[in-house]
Design an enzyme around this catalytic site. Structure first.
Site, PDB file in Angstrom:
ATOM      1  CG  ASN B 288      -2.339  -0.534   0.719  1.00 27.49           C
ATOM      2  OD1 ASN B 288      -2.941   0.442  -0.028  1.00 27.49           O
ATOM      3  ND2 ASN B 288      -2.834  -1.606   1.302  1.00 27.49           N
ATOM      4  CB  CYS B 375      -7.919  -2.496   6.930  1.00 25.84           C
ATOM      5  SG  CYS B 375      -9.598  -1.470   6.859  1.00 25.84           S
ATOM      6  CG  ASP B 377      -9.702   3.057   1.749  1.00 22.80           C
ATOM      7  OD1 ASP B 377      -8.850   4.003   1.937  1.00 22.80           O
ATOM      8  OD2 ASP B 377     -10.171   2.487   0.782  1.00 22.80           O
ATOM      9  CE  LYS B 417     -16.211   2.046  -0.999  1.00 23.10           C
ATOM     10  NZ  LYS B 417     -15.635   2.540  -2.113  1.00 23.10           N
TER      11      LYS B 417
END
Lengths: 586, 603
Positions: B288, B375, B377, B417
């Protein structure tokens, strides 16, 4: 022989006991002729562990300096570890345990020494006699008779003295049939389906051999169970291949030509070492302590245990289906008729007959279809999953049967009067027990050992209300229907209560158990109050008999609470109480 | 023989039994109506079709389509076979066969559903007979792709309870004892200016100013700063949630973020290190960095300890569930069931999520240390971990209302989401954003309820109902991605809450074995040996798994409880009669009311 000769070090101090999910405990270890006893010295919570030597399946020892460690693996699948200071003590203790856990004479076993500390209400040896069973049958049909042909075990050594056979077949014919069946196990009645009069019989394989021998009396005997114009089913618990191979050794199967009214179906139920190896693999997987559990499901599958469960259940469903749905009579056999045959006949009865789902009925089933029918318990249950001896006659046949019962119980949780604990208890006693019930390989051996006179029956102990209450299913609601279990793979599960029993934390189970006990106690108090009130009421009634007439209407309100309702009150509340634990165990 | 003969053992088919359920479903049969309808539900079209039932073969029937559901009733079968499918569960509609394809029943529609099943309908080949039904279905199953509103906005049902009142962030924080001298409530996000995926009300350390928060937001992915999820009533240790720090390839540092985490550490008077749980596998966290993210390095955060929890990302979970569907629908993989199940890795993922949550809970409870969970987001794995840890630690969340609050808080308000993960009303079935993260959470809850059968006030039906309406679009509860969008769409004004349905009929969702127990931490065993496939959910369409009745144990227990109450009532009557017969007696036994209370304390 004196046990003392085998015990060089009867006692060791400062021994540390290790068990999974418990803190290590220090205490004293004592060896007696039949027990390994460990008692802790902790003041706050002294505890004792009593282990029957006969429950010990294998023992390992290792040393670090002068500290010896013994790892004891039991037939009930538990594993404990004892740290014993002093090499000599440890060696002595280990060799004593080894010797005492493998005594070769049955009469040295604990049941011959055990003295019960409870009052015997009902002698278990006198329960479940064939005569009683026959009386029940006679009320439904008169086509059968009780034959005493095997009185001295002279015709068939593995059959009980009396058997139920078709009325039209005389003892002379039976003798001839016995010659034609493996181990002389001629077809006898196993189950009568009251609903439609169809029957299930069991036997061993016919001795047709390579040249296709036949026996008219045998044909006549099994045809005697057919209604005119009806066909029956022979369920052979071996694959066709295995059955054909058996001819080379003198065995075989019923040929269509000689049994035209019978349709033969082959099912493949494994036996002997295949089952034993399956159990060993399964228990290995369950005890695998390595952190990496990724392969758990593969290992479980590779053990094939659930496949065996499925095969047995499928064959039993088939037998039940033939009887109940097809309205046909059934004969079940494998080779000897003492293993897979009994799994099928007994499970089919659980599916078909609500009586077999009660405690009494299930006990009777175990006695009839396993003990009297000559399942060689002594041979099959000599060792369990940890033993290295690997004798070819050892096999978890009875455990598989209990597992199948558990699967059905899981699918029909309200249809059984007993709970999982009852099945686990039977598993334990089949392998190691203070009772004589599961000793010997058949009734013949049991009578020679004089078990009835010299040992106590398991049923004498179990069928007392104190014990029974532990084995009752609080949710039981008599279900008179035939229950069809699902054998789909996602419907069959690993029996955690046996196989992961020692590998799961028991704190919550214990708490639930304590809760249950306190609720039962409370319910007893409640019941006592009800009784006192009823007495009070009765007294008032006798004193005021004249006035009572005036209050007749009032009494009408309370009269429904008769004695039967009161006893129900007790059961209902007790049932409600036991539930939490059942849930947890389930 | 073995497998082929078994289906006979199970006689009742799901389709026939589901017809009974629909009637209890809150729907009304109107006079002269062929199908049940909800208030606000309108008929659109109907057609004769052949339903290609994967279990019982082709079934002739008539299909009715409304703006909410697809409803099929067989015309020849006895008992009548009924399919009742909310259009929201449809993920994909395909045409199968062409006008010229040969073979019986080869022309029609193939429908893939989000709830572990597929439906196939065959139609007559002549005259483009499927065109209109395909268009109608596509339009109403995917309203978002056709500029239409969700059915939730047309739903006119009335309930006795208002589910929108269940969650009030302020009262939930008050229940936790907040604010206090170390933690304050901030309205900095009132208009979602700080973070558009966070709720408007946040709890942060007392010693951090709103200005500090703004600076920290700049260093956290999508401005999702560490905020409080839960505080331990005794140890005062907290569970904080956030997104990854924007460390990047260069290993950027941010003094404000570092100081902020230290303030969190100190807030419960803790001298030991702060524990940070990064839900991802180590390699993913490193990877990431390439996209500007990363994790808290040792140099920058000397007072923190970082652990990776090895939970995989949404794509891995989606593929795992897909594999699971392959082996359970329509037919269960028979020959190598266990190894096939293992190869889906579904249970292994469940194990990792549960293991992670246990670590979080144990650190807060036994370790008396505050933890930060993130994590990438902070809206998928983070939500799973914080909500499961809270479920383990706080018995309030194990009640029906508490669980609703938990879902409302940790999932809905904190911007899981839902719209993207479920794809509500969206025709793009292959969207890489879809993933069964919430389903996985519910599965974990189910695993816990299996291991602690008396600890949860709700039953399995409650969990299944939540999952059914996760897709149905009948309620506004799970619509949209964040609180800010929901506010814009006026969801609470224009739609109904799922909790209205559930709370109006609580007894249906109540676990009769529930024993109220306060403040006990429950740690499930997360070993593979003790995890089970949730057969009653994943394989529920298969008629072979149905047992003798839906929940025999539960039903029997309810009967027994009713019976017991009856006996207690009779005992009471008996006692009153007795007492009335003894003049001026001070009865020796306890009064009925005392008995009642005694009885109740035990359950």
């Amino acid at each position: 022989m004196e046990f003392a000769e085998l015990i060089k070090t009867p006692r060791a101090d400062n021994v540390v006991l290790h068990r999974p999910f418990y803190l290590a405990v220090e205490g004293t270890l004592c060896l007696t002729g039949h027990h390994l006893i460990f008692s802790s010295r902790r003041q706050d919570n002294a505890e004792e562990l009593w282990l029957l030597h006969s429950n010990i399946d294998s023992i390992e020892k290792r040393f670090v300096g002068s500290l010896g460690t013994i790892i004891i693996k039991c037939k009930d699948l538990r594993i404990i570890q004892l740290d014993i200071p002093g090499m000599e003590e440890c060696l002595n203790i280990a060799s004593s345990i080894e010797a005492l856990s493998t005594l070769d004479s049955v009469t040295l076993m604990y049941p011959f020494f055990y003295r019960p500390m409870f009052e015997i209400v009902e002698d278990g040896w006198r329960c479940f006699l064939p005569d009683e069973e026959f009386e029940l049958l006679s009320s439904a049909t008169d086509e059968w008779r009780l034959s005493c042909i095997n009185k001295e075990f002279s015709v068939c050594p593995s059959y009980p003295p009396v058997v139920i056979v078709p009325k039209s077949i005389d003892d002379e014919a039976l003798r001839k049939v016995a010659m034609f069946r493996h181990g002389s196990r001629f077809p006898v009645l196993s189950y009568y389906h009251k609903k439609n009069g169809m029957v299930m019989m069991r036997s061993s394989q016919p001795l047709t051999g390579t040249n296709g021998r036949r026996c008219k009396e045998d044909e006549k005997l099994i045809n005697a169970t057919l209604r005119p114009g009806k066909r029956g089913y022979i369920i052979d618990t071996r694959s066709l291949n295995v059955a054909q191979q058996a001819r080379a050794k003198g065995g075989g199967f019923e040929q269509e030509a000689h049994y035209p009214q019978w349709r033969r179906i082959h099912k493949c139920i494994e036996r002997f070492n295949i089952l034993q190896e399956s159990l060993i693999k399964l228990v290995e997987a369950c005890n695998d302590q390595s952190h990496n559990m990724d392969r758990w499901l593969s290992k479980l599958e590779a053990s094939n245990w659930l496949t065996h469960v499925k095969e047995i259940l499928t064959a039993a469903c088939l037998a039940a289906q033939c009887i109940d749905r097809e309205g046909a009579s059934v004969l079940v056999h494998g080779t000897e008729g003492t293993d897979s045959t009994l799994q099928v006949t007994s499970l089919a009865q659980i599916i078909l007959d609500p009586r077999c789902r009660t405690i009494r009925g299930f006990e009777s089933l175990v006695v009839r279809e396993w003990l009297q029918a000559g399942h060689p318990f002594q041979q099959r249950c000599a060792q369990s999953a940890y033993s290295n001896s690997k004798q070819k006659w050892e096999a978890p046949v009875f455990l598989l049967f209990l597992d199948c019962v558990w699967q059905i119980l899981r699918q029909f949780p309200c249809s059984f009067e007993f709970n999982e604990q009852f099945l686990i208890m039977l598993f334990e006693h089949a392998y190691a027990s203070q009772f004589g019930t599961f000793l010997g390989n058949n009734e013949n051996e049991r009578s020679k050992l004089k078990l009835q006179q010299k040992t106590m029956s398991l049923w004498s102990w179990v069928n007392r209300s104190e014990e029974l209450s532990k084995f009752q299913n609080p949710l039981f609601e008599a279900n008179s229907l035939v229950i069809w279990p699902s054998v789909a793979p996602q419907s069959l599960q690993l029996w955690e209560g046996v196989f992961l029993r020692w590998n799961r934390p028991s704190k919550f189970l214990d708490e639930a158990h304590e809760e249950m006990i306190s609720i039962i106690k409370y319910n007893k108090e409640l019941q006592a109050k009800v009784n006192a009130l009823r007495r009070q009421l009765a007294q008032l009634e006798t004193v005021d008999r004249m006035q009572e007439n005036l209050r007749h209407t009032q009494l009408g309100i309370v009269s429904p609470l008769g004695s039967s309702s009161v006893s129900k009150l007790h059961t209902v509340s007790a049932e409600a109480g036991t539930l939490t634990s059942t849930q947890l165990y389930g | 023989m073995a497998s082929s003969s078994t289906p006979k053992y199970n006689s009742n088919s799901l389709e026939s039994s589901s017809s009974k359920r629909t009637l209890k479903d809150g729907t009304n049969w109107e006079q002269n109506e062929e199908i049940p309808r909800l208030p606000g539900e309108t008929r659109v079209t109907d057609k004769d079709v052949i339903y290609m039932c994967p279990f019982n073969g082709p079934v002739k029937g008539r299909v009715y389509i409304t703006n909410y559901r697809l409803y099929l009733r067989s015309v020849e079968n006895d008992p009548v076979l009924v399919l009742n499918v909310p259009l929201g569960v449809i993920s994909r509609i395909e045409k199968m066969g062409g006008a010229s394809s040969r073979g019986e029943n080869s022309y029609g529609l193939d429908i893939t559903c989000k709830d572990m099943r597929n439906l196939r309908f065959a139609l007559k080949q002549e005259g483009h007979s499927r065109r209109d039904i395909f268009e109608v279905l596509t339009k109403y199953a995917f309203p978002q792709s056709h500029n239409l509103l969700f059915f939730a906005f047309a739903n006119e049902e009335k309930f006795s309870e208002n589910g929108w009142m269940v969650y009030n962030p302020m009262s939930e924080y008050r229940r936790q004892g907040l604010p206090n001298e170390r933690w304050r409530v901030t309205f900095i996000n009132e208009h979602y200016g700080l973070c558009d995926t966070y709720p408007s009300l946040l709890v942060v350390p007392y010693n951090a100013t709103d200005d500090d928060l703004k600076k920290v937001a700049a260093f956290r992915s999508r401005n999702r700063i560490p905020v409080l999820s839960w505080i331990h009533p005794e140890t005062q240790a907290v569970i904080m949630r956030c997104s990854q720090p924007l460390v990047g390839m260069g290993g950027k540092r941010n003094k404000d973020d570092e100081r902020y985490l230290d303030i969190i550490r100190e807030a419960n008077g803790q001298i030991s290190k702060l524990t940070i749980y990064d839900a991802r596998p180590n390699v993913n966290a490193v990877a990431n960095k390439a996209t500007g993210g990363g994790y808290e390095g040792e140099d920058a955060y000397p007072n923190a300890e970082l652990f990776f929890l090895d939970i995989h990302n949404i794509h891995v979970m989606r593929e795992s569930l897909k594999k699971l569907k392959d082996i359970v629908y329509p037919n269960v993989e028979e020959s190598h069931w266990l190894s096939s199940l293992e190869s889906t890795h579904w249970l292994e993922h469940i194990k990792l999520v549960l293991t992670g949550a246990i670590q979080v809970a144990d650190k807060v409870s036994s370790g008396r240390s505050s933890v930060v969970v993130h994590c990438s987001d902070g809206w998928d794995r983070t939500a799973q971990l914080t909500s499961l840890a809270m479920l383990m630690l706080d018995s309030y969340y194990r009640t029906i209302e508490g669980f609703e609050v938990l879902v409302q808080k940790e999932w809905i308000s904190f911007g899981h989401k839902f719209a993207s993960r479920i794809g509500h009303g969206d025709k793009n079935h292959a969207d890489a954003d879809r993933s069964p993260i919430f389903l996985q959470f519910i599965d974990c809850v189910w695993q816990m309820s299996k291991q602690f059968p008396t600890a949860f006030e709700f039953n399995e039906q409650f969990l299944i109902t939540i999952l059914d309406h996760l897709y149905s679009c009948r309620f506004g509860t799970f619509l949209y991605n964040s609180e800010s969008v929901r506010e814009k769409e006026k969801v609470t004004e224009k739609t109904l809450s799922l909790w209205s349905l559930i709370n109006s009929e609580k007894s249906k969702y109540t676990n009769p074995f529930y024993t109220k127990e306060l403040n006990r931490a429950l740690y499930p065993v997360a070993s593979m040996r003790h995890l089970e496939l949730w057969v009653n959910y994943y394989i529920r369409w298969n008629p072979r798994i149905r047992q003798q009745q839906p929940n025999p144990v539960e039903q029997r227990y309810m009967e027994l409880l009713a019976l017991r109450d009856d006996y207690i009532r009779r005992l009471e009557e008996l006692q009153i009669t007795n007492n009335s017969k003894i003049p001026n007696s001070s009865a020796s036994s306890a009064s009925p009311s005392q008995m009642m209370s005694q009885v109740q304390t035990h359950f």
